[in-house]
Write a protein that holds these residues in place. Structure first.
Motif, PDB file in Angstrom:
ATOM      1  N   GLY A   1       0.789  -1.227   0.000  1.00 49.95           N
ATOM      2  CA  GLY A   1       0.000   0.000   0.000  1.00 49.95           C
ATOM      3  C   GLY A   1       0.815   1.268   0.000  1.00 49.95           C
ATOM      4  O   GLY A   1       0.260   2.367  -0.093  1.00 49.95           O
ATOM      5  N   LYS A   2       2.143   1.135   0.105  1.00 54.11           N
ATOM      6  CA  LYS A   2       2.999   2.318   0.167  1.00 54.11           C
ATOM      7  C   LYS A   2       3.292   2.838  -1.233  1.00 54.11           C
ATOM      8  O   LYS A   2       3.604   2.071  -2.149  1.00 54.11           O
ATOM      9  CB  LYS A   2       4.318   1.988   0.872  1.00 54.11           C
ATOM     10  CG  LYS A   2       5.253   3.195   0.999  1.00 54.11           C
ATOM     11  CD  LYS A   2       6.457   2.886   1.861  1.00 54.11           C
ATOM     12  CE  LYS A   2       7.479   2.040   1.134  1.00 54.11           C
ATOM     13  NZ  LYS A   2       8.719   1.878   1.930  1.00 54.11           N
ATOM     14  N   THR A   3       3.190   4.133  -1.382  1.00 48.11           N
ATOM     15  CA  THR A   3       3.581   4.802  -2.618  1.00 48.11           C
ATOM     16  C   THR A   3       4.928   5.467  -2.392  1.00 48.11           C
ATOM     17  O   THR A   3       5.113   6.193  -1.398  1.00 48.11           O
ATOM     18  CB  THR A   3       2.552   5.869  -3.024  1.00 48.11           C
ATOM     19  OG1 THR A   3       1.292   5.246  -3.236  1.00 48.11           O
ATOM     20  CG2 THR A   3       2.988   6.586  -4.286  1.00 48.11           C
ATOM     21  N   ALA A   4       5.885   5.214  -3.276  1.00 50.89           N
ATOM     22  CA  ALA A   4       7.210   5.830  -3.193  1.00 50.89           C
ATOM     23  C   ALA A   4       7.509   6.543  -4.503  1.00 50.89           C
ATOM     24  O   ALA A   4       7.330   5.974  -5.581  1.00 50.89           O
ATOM     25  CB  ALA A   4       8.278   4.788  -2.888  1.00 50.89           C
TER      26      ALA A   4
ATOM     27  N   LEU B   1      -7.751   8.103   1.698  1.00 49.49           N
ATOM     28  CA  LEU B   1      -7.507   7.672   3.066  1.00 49.49           C
ATOM     29  C   LEU B   1      -6.481   8.575   3.730  1.00 49.49           C
ATOM     30  O   LEU B   1      -5.614   9.142   3.060  1.00 49.49           O
ATOM     31  CB  LEU B   1      -6.991   6.227   3.087  1.00 49.49           C
ATOM     32  CG  LEU B   1      -7.920   5.142   2.552  1.00 49.49           C
ATOM     33  CD1 LEU B   1      -7.176   3.808   2.511  1.00 49.49           C
ATOM     34  CD2 LEU B   1      -9.176   5.024   3.408  1.00 49.49           C
ATOM     35  N   PRO B   2      -6.537   8.688   5.070  1.00 50.03           N
ATOM     36  CA  PRO B   2      -5.453   9.386   5.771  1.00 50.03           C
ATOM     37  C   PRO B   2      -4.191   8.548   5.731  1.00 50.03           C
ATOM     38  O   PRO B   2      -4.244   7.329   5.480  1.00 50.03           O
ATOM     39  CB  PRO B   2      -5.987   9.511   7.204  1.00 50.03           C
ATOM     40  CG  PRO B   2      -6.893   8.323   7.358  1.00 50.03           C
ATOM     41  CD  PRO B   2      -7.528   8.124   6.006  1.00 50.03           C
ATOM     42  N   GLY B   3      -3.058   9.177   5.981  1.00 51.44           N
ATOM     43  CA  GLY B   3      -1.829   8.405   5.945  1.00 51.44           C
ATOM     44  C   GLY B   3      -0.626   9.148   6.485  1.00 51.44           C
ATOM     45  O   GLY B   3      -0.694  10.336   6.833  1.00 51.44           O
ATOM     46  N   LYS B   4       0.463   8.411   6.529  1.00 57.12           N
ATOM     47  CA  LYS B   4       1.749   8.943   6.998  1.00 57.12           C
ATOM     48  C   LYS B   4       2.683   9.082   5.811  1.00 57.12           C
ATOM     49  O   LYS B   4       2.793   8.180   4.982  1.00 57.12           O
ATOM     50  CB  LYS B   4       2.367   8.002   8.043  1.00 57.12           C
ATOM     51  CG  LYS B   4       3.721   8.475   8.561  1.00 57.12           C
ATOM     52  CD  LYS B   4       4.191   7.633   9.736  1.00 57.12           C
ATOM     53  CE  LYS B   4       4.655   6.272   9.333  1.00 57.12           C
ATOM     54  NZ  LYS B   4       5.269   5.519  10.450  1.00 57.12           N
TER      55      LYS B   4
ATOM     56  N   PRO C   1      -7.336  12.810   4.291  1.00 60.84           N
ATOM     57  CA  PRO C   1      -7.861  12.510   2.955  1.00 60.84           C
ATOM     58  C   PRO C   1      -8.411  13.774   2.307  1.00 60.84           C
ATOM     59  O   PRO C   1      -8.834  14.721   2.979  1.00 60.84           O
ATOM     60  CB  PRO C   1      -8.971  11.491   3.237  1.00 60.84           C
ATOM     61  CG  PRO C   1      -9.360  11.721   4.662  1.00 60.84           C
ATOM     62  CD  PRO C   1      -8.126  12.174   5.360  1.00 60.84           C
ATOM     63  N   GLY C   2      -8.391  13.802   0.980  1.00 65.16           N
ATOM     64  CA  GLY C   2      -8.921  14.956   0.267  1.00 65.16           C
ATOM     65  C   GLY C   2      -8.596  14.895  -1.209  1.00 65.16           C
ATOM     66  O   GLY C   2      -7.736  14.113  -1.649  1.00 65.16           O
TER      67      GLY C   2
ATOM     68  N   GLY D   1      -7.629  -0.353   2.799  1.00 65.27           N
ATOM     69  CA  GLY D   1      -8.368   0.078   1.627  1.00 65.27           C
ATOM     70  C   GLY D   1      -7.444   0.669   0.588  1.00 65.27           C
ATOM     71  O   GLY D   1      -6.223   0.742   0.768  1.00 65.27           O
ATOM     72  N   GLU D   2      -8.028   1.099  -0.504  1.00 67.25           N
ATOM     73  CA  GLU D   2      -7.256   1.667  -1.600  1.00 67.25           C
ATOM     74  C   GLU D   2      -7.252   3.187  -1.463  1.00 67.25           C
ATOM     75  O   GLU D   2      -8.274   3.853  -1.625  1.00 67.25           O
ATOM     76  CB  GLU D   2      -7.886   1.266  -2.938  1.00 67.25           C
ATOM     77  CG  GLU D   2      -7.161   1.819  -4.148  1.00 67.25           C
ATOM     78  CD  GLU D   2      -5.692   1.422  -4.188  1.00 67.25           C
ATOM     79  OE1 GLU D   2      -4.857   2.335  -4.386  1.00 67.25           O
ATOM     80  OE2 GLU D   2      -5.388   0.224  -4.013  1.00 67.25           O
ATOM     81  N   ALA D   3      -6.076   3.746  -1.166  1.00 69.79           N
ATOM     82  CA  ALA D   3      -5.978   5.191  -0.946  1.00 69.79           C
ATOM     83  C   ALA D   3      -6.053   5.973  -2.245  1.00 69.79           C
ATOM     84  O   ALA D   3      -6.550   7.097  -2.273  1.00 69.79           O
ATOM     85  CB  ALA D   3      -4.679   5.525  -0.209  1.00 69.79           C
ATOM     86  N   GLY D   4      -5.537   5.392  -3.321  1.00 73.92           N
ATOM     87  CA  GLY D   4      -5.500   6.121  -4.582  1.00 73.92           C
ATOM     88  C   GLY D   4      -4.676   7.391  -4.482  1.00 73.92           C
ATOM     89  O   GLY D   4      -5.027   8.424  -5.068  1.00 73.92           O
ATOM     90  N   PHE D   5      -3.564   7.301  -3.759  1.00 73.10           N
ATOM     91  CA  PHE D   5      -2.750   8.501  -3.538  1.00 73.10           C
ATOM     92  C   PHE D   5      -2.101   8.972  -4.834  1.00 73.10           C
ATOM     93  O   PHE D   5      -1.565   8.179  -5.614  1.00 73.10           O
ATOM     94  CB  PHE D   5      -1.656   8.215  -2.502  1.00 73.10           C
ATOM     95  CG  PHE D   5      -0.726   9.378  -2.284  1.00 73.10           C
ATOM     96  CD1 PHE D   5      -1.082  10.414  -1.441  1.00 73.10           C
ATOM     97  CD2 PHE D   5       0.503   9.447  -2.944  1.00 73.10           C
ATOM     98  CE1 PHE D   5      -0.231  11.486  -1.244  1.00 73.10           C
ATOM     99  CE2 PHE D   5       1.349  10.524  -2.754  1.00 73.10           C
ATOM    100  CZ  PHE D   5       0.987  11.549  -1.894  1.00 73.10           C
TER     101      PHE D   5
END
Length: 402
Positions: A4-7, A29-32, A52-53, A85-89
């Motif tokens: 789930g991490k985006t780099a 989703l919220p995240g770090k 999230p936003g 869940g899927e953040a879709g960042f």
């Protein structure tokens, strides 16, 4: 993407020399997040948290900004969602900018009031002056240490995986405090903006009983200087993921000069009618088990006149606080010596209380008013402003019985 991490690695490092960075992003989703950049003696990795936003913006000064730190060349950014869940960042934009350090204390001023917030203590209020006061006092607040001031403070979990520390001989819960911790480690200034009558400040608070442990949370204050009062809007969001317990929350923590020794409030059943006030002039230390039972004052059901004041028994002048929706007041005097020195260890305190259960990732918001004068004029000001906000959103944090 891994677990789930985006780099995101930048082939060409972003930004020249800077002290502040901004992200425009989208996430369901919220995240770090983590941001990696160069510093004069090596590289640095800084942690931040995102709500999230869609096309949301997050800005932050770099770690150590108030101590003169600078950075260059952002070369990596990471994002890990805090919920399943899927953040879709996605990152739409990353910018940097230089920022000059201001004085630690930022002041707002009009014909009547002078208001100061200490950026080194998370933007907590350290100075309130009424230029008309008869005692010649330049500051009505106590600013002896990071736990004083007028500031946000919240109480959360004591359960594993959180590891409690000890304060004043007691096991202490998770306790984000705007100013810093009991060891004088200061909270991080995240962002701020100032105009002639408005100051907005955001910080990442320390955990009060721990030693130099910053919390995964943010606090925001908007201070608005008006003709007859000061309005303060508060916002807190916790990213810890802890399951918290209900607790008395200070809305806000409010520390004043020892000299302001008389405590006044309304405890009747006919609010805003000019009914008789309650006056306490011999309160003890609220943290003393023998004295503390005399330091709690619960408002009657239906009493909306939930203001209070600390005034001088000698001159009658002082400072008042009005938090709509408060259920109880806790008030007392610590090491009373009638000092007029804002840096003295002696202080008087009050906090309007509400039993609330913090919830990770859900913003908690409320507002209060501050004014000055004698008890009668303080009351009149708050009566005129009594409908400025009802703080009804706090009901979302009232834990219902199972």
């Amino acid at each position: 993407m891994e677990n789930g991490k985006t780099a995101i690695d930048f082939a060409e490092p972003r930004g020249g020399t800077f002290q502040k960075y901004s992200l425009r992003y989208s996430s369901r989703l919220p995240g770090k997040g983590k941001i990696f950049y160069n510093i004069p003696d090596g590289v640095a990795c800084e942690t931040f948290f995102l709500e999230p936003g869609e096309n949301a913006v997050f800005s932050s000064y770099i770690d150590g900004f108030l101590s003169g730190a600078s950075a260059s060349g952002i070369y990596r950014l990471e994002f890990l969602p805090s919920e399943s869940g899927e953040a879709g960042f996605s990152l739409q934009e990353l910018t940097t900018e230089p920022a000059e350090r201001s004085e630690s204390v930022v002041y707002l001023e009009n014909e009547r009031f002078r208001l100061g917030a200490d950026l080194g203590w998370g933007g907590g209020l350290c100075h309130v002056e009424d230029k008309r006061n008869p005692d010649g006092l330049q500051n009505l607040l106590n600013r002896c240490d990071a736990g004083r001031l007028i500031q946000q403070s919240y109480y959360g979990t004591v359960d594993s995986p959180y590891k409690c520390a000890v304060f004043n001989g007691s096991t202490w819960s998770y306790n984000p405090v705007q100013g810093g911790d009991q060891y004088a480690n200061r909270s991080k200034l995240v962002d701020c903006s100032v105009s002639s009558n408005r100051l907005w400040v955001k910080c990442q608070p320390m955990d009060w009983a721990q030693n130099n442990r910053i919390t995964p949370s943010y606090m925001e204050n908007t201070y608005l200087l008006e003709e007859d009062c000061i309005r303060v809007d508060n916002r807190f969001i916790d990213f810890s993921g802890y399951r918290h317990r209900p607790a008395h929350q200070e809305l806000p923590a409010f520390y004043v000069l020892s000299y302001l020794d008389q405590f006044t409030f309304y405890d009747g059943a006919r609010p805003w009618t000019g009914d008789a006030l309650a006056v306490k002039d011999q309160l003890g230390f609220w943290g003393d088990k023998r004295a503390s039972r005399h330091c709690y004052f619960t408002f009657q059901e239906g009493n909306t006149e939930t203001w209070c004041a600390w005034t001088s028994g000698e001159s009658g002048f002082g400072i008042g606080l009005y938090t709509p929706g408060a259920e109880t007041l806790i008030a007392g005097r610590f090491s009373y010596n009638a000092s007029k020195d804002p840096s003295d260890g002696a202080t008087n305190y009050v906090a309007p209380l509400r039993t609330l259960c913090l919830e990770s990732f859900l913003p908690l918001e409320y507002s209060y008013l501050i004014t000055t004068g004698d008890a009668a004029s303080i009351r009149r000001t708050f009566e005129r402003r009594r409908d400025f906000r009802d703080n009804a959103s706090l009901q979302s944090f009232v834990k219902q019985d199972d």
